[in-house]
Design an enzyme around this catalytic site. Sequence first.
Site, PDB file in Angstrom:
ATOM      1  N   ASN A   1      30.463  34.657  36.761  1.00  7.94           N
ATOM      2  CA  ASN A   1      31.394  33.773  36.942  1.00  7.94           C
ATOM      3  C   ASN A   1      32.483  34.025  35.853  1.00  7.94           C
ATOM      4  O   ASN A   1      33.695  34.663  36.226  1.00  7.94           O
ATOM      5  CB  ASN A   1      31.133  32.308  37.135  1.00  7.94           C
ATOM      6  CG  ASN A   1      32.500  31.576  37.644  1.00  7.94           C
ATOM      7  OD1 ASN A   1      33.731  31.887  37.492  1.00  7.94           O
ATOM      8  ND2 ASN A   1      32.211  30.157  37.699  1.00  7.94           N
ATOM      9  N   ASP A   2      32.497  33.524  34.809  1.00  6.02           N
ATOM     10  CA  ASP A   2      33.458  33.429  33.677  1.00  6.02           C
ATOM     11  C   ASP A   2      34.063  35.030  33.336  1.00  6.02           C
ATOM     12  O   ASP A   2      35.168  35.300  32.970  1.00  6.02           O
ATOM     13  CB  ASP A   2      33.022  32.842  32.260  1.00  6.02           C
ATOM     14  CG  ASP A   2      32.754  31.437  32.527  1.00  6.02           C
ATOM     15  OD1 ASP A   2      33.555  30.856  33.456  1.00  6.02           O
ATOM     16  OD2 ASP A   2      32.057  30.774  31.738  1.00  6.02           O
ATOM     17  N   ILE A   3      33.089  36.042  33.562  1.00  8.77           N
ATOM     18  CA  ILE A   3      33.552  37.454  33.041  1.00  8.77           C
ATOM     19  C   ILE A   3      34.370  37.996  33.983  1.00  8.77           C
ATOM     20  O   ILE A   3      35.057  38.961  33.871  1.00  8.77           O
ATOM     21  CB  ILE A   3      32.238  38.249  32.604  1.00  8.77           C
ATOM     22  CG1 ILE A   3      31.375  38.151  34.032  1.00  8.77           C
ATOM     23  CG2 ILE A   3      31.434  37.857  31.510  1.00  8.77           C
ATOM     24  CD1 ILE A   3      30.458  39.261  33.956  1.00  8.77           C
TER      25      ILE A   3
END
Lengths: 459, 134
Positions: free
Chosen positions: A386-388
């Site tokens: 998600n964050d990457i």
Amino acid sequence: MTNNINLILYTMAACCFIMSLSGLSLEKTARKGSLYGMVGMGAILALSLISLPLSHIIWIIVALAIGGAIGLSTAKRLPMTMLPELMAGFHSLIGLAAVGIAGLFLHAKSSHSIGTLLEIAVGSSIGALTFSGSVIAFLKLHGYPNLPSFNHLRLFLGATMISFIIFMLYPNLLWFCVLNGCALALGVMLILPVAGADMPVVVSMLNSYSGWATCGIGFSMANILLVMTGAFVGTSGAILSYIMCRAMNRSLCHVLFGHFYTHRVNMSSESTKDQPSSVIVEHHESRIINAKEAADLLKKSKNVMIVPGYGMAVSHAQHALVDMVKLLNHHHINVKYAIHPVAGRMPGHMNVLLAEAHVSYDDVMELEEANSQFPNIDVTIVIGANDITNPSARTDQSSPIYGMPILDVDHSRHILFIKRSMGSGYSGIDNPLFTNPKTSMLLGDGKKICEELVDALKD
Amino acid sequence: MSASLLDQIKDIQNNLNHLVDQFNHLNSYAQDVSVGFVDERIVLLIVFILSCFLGYFVVWRVKGSLHSPLMSMTNAISSVIILGALPFCATSVIGFFATVLCAINICGGFSMTKRMVDLFSKEFASKGVSVYDK
């Protein structure tokens, strides 16, 4: 004369270790590299055994047999997802051994020069710190996130320094124990407040510490091989932690002592408070599709990129995913993998997990290479990450991950998110990609969805 | 004439011998001084600093995909600390215990490295069985 021969043999062993590290620079030479390391270590062990009396050798062989059996059985059985825990455990052993050896060395002679005492103190306290820090890191990685949090770092730092000075003045076993007790507590205080997402940095840092502990023992024993090897290990761990920090756009100090910036903590807790409402809003806007539609989308594409995250490893989806890729290849669809440096739980973890699922390293791309490819990609499959991929790291200055290098999946034509639920990632930050018109969501367990996709693609 | 020449040659020879003696004496004195003055610890420090640079340049060359094997390998080679435990292994419990700990690390570290490195070989990657072939 034997001393000179020893020095030469030690240097040759160090050369073996250098060859083993440089062998790891490419996949092709990596196997040869690991062989060099084993040869160097075996030669050194054999050399030190023949110089000892026979009665010692028997005990040493017993010890080596016990340790070797434990080590081999652990390393053979352990699943690759538990690699970070294993590394933390191994670092703790080095730390404990360093403390023991320093204590024995102190005890062996009645008086030491001030320089030797300094080296013993430094070596053993770094060892103690490595031991307790690694134990905490192991527990955190193994899923005990609710460890009690203390914040007495300054207190124990002071205590360690004071006991260090007292030990230099009164070098006896009592103060040695006090010094190491303080260093143990300091290690706990250092690692305990670090967030779970920052564990890759911590594991690399502990790797570095174990190297410096080896160095300290090497100085006190005046052993050139220990000093050289310790320096290699120490620099290697430091470089790895720097690389991890750079991949998260954070400084090492911020990762290790981030909890001191209370201002920051408040900010991130506010953003998590806001979050549930925004997720509900997004839930209506993002497009959720089923496996059949996703398979149709994939069949129409030419180039597919897969972005795996740790969530993929958690749901053991990698083998099903690779089956799916094989099917896509059969349809003459070109599939590559893009790996972010912090995708796993330790440096390079995701590469190992993919390699274990029989993915050739030629198909795996690193950050820069993958980002140059994304405009040509028809469908990007993001699985368990998600964050990457969060584009607000590029645009939104108020975002906590602003400035972090990300995979530009939004530059591809379609994005297919495989996620367990609509929740946000580790850091609790909204991902605007979920509401992007290019995005389709496949919700459910990663492994099950990949199996469904395989079935749908077979039709 | 020839006698005085011979005398002169002898004289020069004597002088030369004297000079060689003096030189040898000076040389041995210089060696004594150098042995006395270069501290072992300074040599270790020099080795340490150079090794840091060497490690730095070697490790930066390692590919990102091989960072896990790298960490496993460095963990295994840092167990050379076992050299400090071996002399105490038979004489004290702590020494024996430290040897066991290092042995765990050596065997576990190297076999884990080998396991990982083998995954990155071409043969292993081609072993994957396609669903389509089943």
